[in-house]
Design a protein around this motif. Sequence first.
Motif: not given
Length: 314
Positions: A127-135
């Motif tokens: 989830g942390m990695m996906i948040v960073i990708v989304g930003i």
Amino acid sequence: MYKGEIISLIVALSWTTTAMFAEVASKRMGSIVMNVVRMCLSLLLLGLTLWLMLGAPYPRYANADAWLWLSLSGFVGYVLGDYCLFNSYIIIGSRFGQLFMTLAPPAAAIFGWILLGEQMSWLAILGMMIVIVGIGMSVLSKSDKEGRKSRKLHFKLPLRGVLFGIGAGMGQGIGLVLSKVGLLHYEESMLAAGVADTDLVMPFAATFIRAITGLAGFIIALIFTHRQKQLVSSLHDGKAMLFTSLATVTGPFIGVSLSLMATLYTSTGVAQTLMSITPILIIWPSMIFFKQKITALEIVGAVISVVGVTLFFV
């Protein structure tokens, strides 16, 4: 049933309006001045509320441990976090500022692991990695500032605004964990004093303590930056005062108090996840009221960031 989840959704709506009000006010008053005025107004509202609830305009029954942890939360969440947040509003706008607030749940989970021993699963890391990708999808572009195509990725936002956004998200997440520790101590103190109905009172009392620390911090910053004259002139700016007042009611008074209340009825992760949908909620009003042109990639990036937040606490 689902009381904490419903409260968290109300908080998300509250913070959406707060972000838009605060963007207008902070651009007129400046971040530090606006926060001094906002903390003063919030203390007045919270003091009145506590007077009606407890018969005294201050947080009765709070022991030394509650004051310590809630003051730390106020310093991290208000002085550091809100200073970064409102400066990001000035530089990159409230929509992007709120997008970076999706970093708050990962920050809360990591700090909760350090301070409270809360566990993180492999889904949390994903989830942390996906948040960073989304930003990244929302703030990075292969076009330079002149609009020319490039093979390299560039920030389409000022780097200073991005750093302020990151600081805001980290401050919000860490501040929430510190608040939860303070609330646990406050609850023990109130129960020891024979006060049974703690759930309704504690969030407002805790927010009062946090706001005291916030006001003290911003007054010190005001003095060191020599903005006393700017404060006086801002008090005569009717539009700035109106939007600051609205941001105060929907933010420190309603939003923050209810966010603390939400953590009493559900886990910190679930509460922070639902409260983090503001980057999606703010897209439509930003198009309507601020006339912003929003790309499909930015919308997708915001949605992906919120999905990443959700996975973080599965």
